[in-house]
Design an enzyme around this catalytic site. Structure first.
Site, PDB file in Angstrom:
ATOM      1  N   ASP A 107       0.821  -1.214   0.000  1.00 58.72           N
ATOM      2  CA  ASP A 107       0.000   0.000   0.000  1.00 58.72           C
ATOM      3  C   ASP A 107       0.858   1.269   0.000  1.00 58.72           C
ATOM      4  O   ASP A 107       2.004   1.253   0.440  1.00 58.72           O
ATOM      5  CB  ASP A 107      -0.905  -0.021   1.243  1.00 58.72           C
ATOM      6  CG  ASP A 107      -2.084   0.929   1.108  1.00 58.72           C
ATOM      7  OD1 ASP A 107      -2.330   1.433  -0.006  1.00 58.72           O
ATOM      8  OD2 ASP A 107      -2.758   1.164   2.123  1.00 58.72           O
ATOM      9  N   ASN A 153     -10.972  -3.055  -5.056  1.00 61.81           N
ATOM     10  CA  ASN A 153     -10.246  -2.067  -5.854  1.00 61.81           C
ATOM     11  C   ASN A 153     -10.933  -1.737  -7.187  1.00 61.81           C
ATOM     12  O   ASN A 153     -10.570  -0.764  -7.858  1.00 61.81           O
ATOM     13  CB  ASN A 153      -8.793  -2.504  -6.097  1.00 61.81           C
ATOM     14  CG  ASN A 153      -7.896  -2.353  -4.880  1.00 61.81           C
ATOM     15  OD1 ASN A 153      -6.986  -3.149  -4.660  1.00 61.81           O
ATOM     16  ND2 ASN A 153      -8.136  -1.331  -4.069  1.00 61.81           N
ATOM     17  N   HIS A 184       2.315   2.946  -8.970  1.00 65.20           N
ATOM     18  CA  HIS A 184       2.055   1.514  -9.132  1.00 65.20           C
ATOM     19  C   HIS A 184       3.228   0.825  -9.832  1.00 65.20           C
ATOM     20  O   HIS A 184       3.592  -0.298  -9.483  1.00 65.20           O
ATOM     21  CB  HIS A 184       0.752   1.292  -9.912  1.00 65.20           C
ATOM     22  CG  HIS A 184      -0.461   1.770  -9.173  1.00 65.20           C
ATOM     23  ND1 HIS A 184      -0.675   1.500  -7.846  1.00 65.20           N
ATOM     24  CD2 HIS A 184      -1.525   2.521  -9.572  1.00 65.20           C
ATOM     25  CE1 HIS A 184      -1.818   2.053  -7.453  1.00 65.20           C
ATOM     26  NE2 HIS A 184      -2.352   2.686  -8.487  1.00 65.20           N
ATOM     27  N   LEU A 230      -6.597  -4.565   7.836  1.00 68.13           N
ATOM     28  CA  LEU A 230      -6.381  -5.758   7.012  1.00 68.13           C
ATOM     29  C   LEU A 230      -6.917  -5.567   5.593  1.00 68.13           C
ATOM     30  O   LEU A 230      -6.442  -6.209   4.659  1.00 68.13           O
ATOM     31  CB  LEU A 230      -7.072  -6.940   7.697  1.00 68.13           C
ATOM     32  CG  LEU A 230      -6.612  -8.353   7.425  1.00 68.13           C
ATOM     33  CD1 LEU A 230      -5.103  -8.512   7.566  1.00 68.13           C
ATOM     34  CD2 LEU A 230      -7.328  -9.320   8.354  1.00 68.13           C
TER      35      LEU A 230
HETATM   36  C1  IPE Z   1      -5.311  -2.763   0.062  1.00 64.16           C
HETATM   37  O1  IPE Z   1      -5.030  -1.423  -0.153  1.00 64.16           O
HETATM   38  C2  IPE Z   1      -5.279  -3.503  -1.245  1.00 64.16           C
HETATM   39  C3  IPE Z   1      -3.981  -3.648  -1.878  1.00 64.16           C
HETATM   40  C4  IPE Z   1      -2.832  -3.206  -1.418  1.00 64.16           C
HETATM   41  C5  IPE Z   1      -3.982  -4.378  -3.106  1.00 64.16           C
HETATM   42  P1  IPE Z   1      -6.182  -0.336  -0.339  1.00 64.16           P
HETATM   43  O2  IPE Z   1      -5.484   0.949  -0.543  1.00 64.16           O
HETATM   44  O3  IPE Z   1      -7.129  -0.777  -1.366  1.00 64.16           O
HETATM   45  O4  IPE Z   1      -6.909  -0.393   1.090  1.00 64.16           O
HETATM   46  P2  IPE Z   1      -7.836   0.677   1.803  1.00 64.16           P
HETATM   47  O5  IPE Z   1      -8.910   1.064   0.839  1.00 64.16           O
HETATM   48  O6  IPE Z   1      -6.980   1.833   2.176  1.00 64.16           O
HETATM   49  O7  IPE Z   1      -8.346  -0.030   3.019  1.00 64.16           O
HETATM   50  C1  IPE Z   2      -1.650   0.123  -3.291  1.00 67.24           C
HETATM   51  O1  IPE Z   2      -1.420   1.495  -3.380  1.00 67.24           O
HETATM   52  C2  IPE Z   2      -1.905  -0.495  -4.643  1.00 67.24           C
HETATM   53  C3  IPE Z   2      -3.262  -1.004  -4.826  1.00 67.24           C
HETATM   54  C4  IPE Z   2      -4.239  -0.947  -3.952  1.00 67.24           C
HETATM   55  C5  IPE Z   2      -3.568  -1.610  -6.095  1.00 67.24           C
HETATM   56  P1  IPE Z   2      -2.628   2.530  -3.388  1.00 67.24           P
HETATM   57  O2  IPE Z   2      -3.011   2.805  -4.800  1.00 67.24           O
HETATM   58  O3  IPE Z   2      -3.713   2.083  -2.494  1.00 67.24           O
HETATM   59  O4  IPE Z   2      -1.902   3.801  -2.787  1.00 67.24           O
HETATM   60  P2  IPE Z   2      -2.534   4.869  -1.813  1.00 67.24           P
HETATM   61  O5  IPE Z   2      -3.100   4.118  -0.642  1.00 67.24           O
HETATM   62  O6  IPE Z   2      -3.600   5.581  -2.588  1.00 67.24           O
HETATM   63  O7  IPE Z   2      -1.396   5.739  -1.437  1.00 67.24           O
HETATM   64 MG    MG Z   3      -4.129   2.372  -0.548  1.00 72.61          MG
END
Ligand code: IPE
Ligand code: IPE
Ligand code: MG
Length: 232
Positions: A13, A61, A30, A187
């Site tokens: 994340d 997602n 990403h 989680l």
């Molecule tokens: C969890 O991260 C999913 C992945 C890292 C693939 P998210 O960024 O989607 O989680 P939330 O929405 O902050 O809980």
């Molecule tokens: C995790 O990074 C990657 C995925 C959930 C696919 P994020 O895209 O959630 O990054 P933040 O949380 O917005 O910084």
């Molecule tokens: Mg995130």
């Protein structure tokens, strides 16, 4: 080295925030995150970790703007196609999650990489794509229903093991350690069944900035924990 976690889960994340800080589009975050998974998984394999599960795309997602979802899917596709890098370190790649919503193109690459790496004898890396812990439990219950209907099991047989045998990773130990960078302490539907007694390691570092030294620190902290599993 004799107290390594067998199975480490990583919630990758903070890619978006990493990019924002640098004035870059989220897709750049990403890309940097995917690159970092190669670095960290290679390091973990050399350290002797047997199983890594990396959360790449959750069942939630899909709520993101279509543009970002498309970018993530394209990135996954090129990641899966990068056979030399992925298999060079003896890593076996497997994908977990609901593949029915993924494109034919991605499904084909998953089959190819799983087959290409299946005889590697190093670490096993599970890539969680369109993965949700609740969806996984629902899937295992549906599978169990089929076995009940076919008369293979009856109500009295239903126990925790019957669920453990029907999740995506039946032959893998529960997650000993779950790492979540980026400052979030949740989680987010990752490995719900497998995390009943997981140790958690949180940090404020965004995933693309997470280094091998951070990984080592997480392992060292894990080794200092006293896991009681409800005992004394
Ligand atoms: C969890 O991260 C999913 C992945 C890292 C693939 P998210 O960024 O989607 O989680 P939330 O929405 O902050 O809980
Ligand atoms: C995790 O990074 C990657 C995925 C959930 C696919 P994020 O895209 O959630 O990054 P933040 O949380 O917005 O910084
Ligand atoms: Mg995130």
């Amino acid at each position: 080295m004799n107290n390594l976690p067998r199975h480490v889960g990583i919630i990758m994340d903070g890619n978006g925030r990493w990019a924002k800080k640098r004035g870059l589009p989220r897709s750049a975050g990403h890309r940097a995150g995917a690159q970092n998974l190669k670095t960290i998984s290679e390091f973990a394999g050399e350290m002797g970790i047997k199983y890594i599960t990396a959360y790449a795309f959750s069942t939630e997602n899909w709520k993101r703007p279509k543009e970002e979802v498309d970018e993530l899917m394209n990135l996954l596709l090129s990641y899966l196609r990068d056979k030399k890098i992925l298999s060079g370190k003896k890593v076996t790649i497997k994908v977990i999650g609901d593949r029915s919503a993924l494109s034919d193109e991605i499904n084909k690459e998953i089959d190819v990489i799983e087959d290409y790496t299946k005889n590697n004898d190093g670490m096993v890396m599970y890539l969680a794509i369109n993965y949700g812990g609740r969806q996984e439990i629902v899937k295992s219950i549906k599978d169990m229903y089929d076995d009940i209907k076919e008369g293979k099991i009856e109500k009295a047989d239903i126990c925790e093991n019957l669920i453990s045998e029907r999740i995506y990773t039946p032959d893998v130990p529960d997650a000993d350690l779950i790492i979540r960078p980026s400052g979030e302490k949740r989680l987010s539907n990752f490995l719900m069944w497998q995390s009943a007694y997981s140790e958690f390691w949180f940090s404020d570092i965004n995933w693309p900035d997470f280094t091998t030294a951070d990984f080592t620190q997480a392992i060292l902290d894990y080794q200092g924990r006293n896991r009681r599993f409800g005992g004394v």
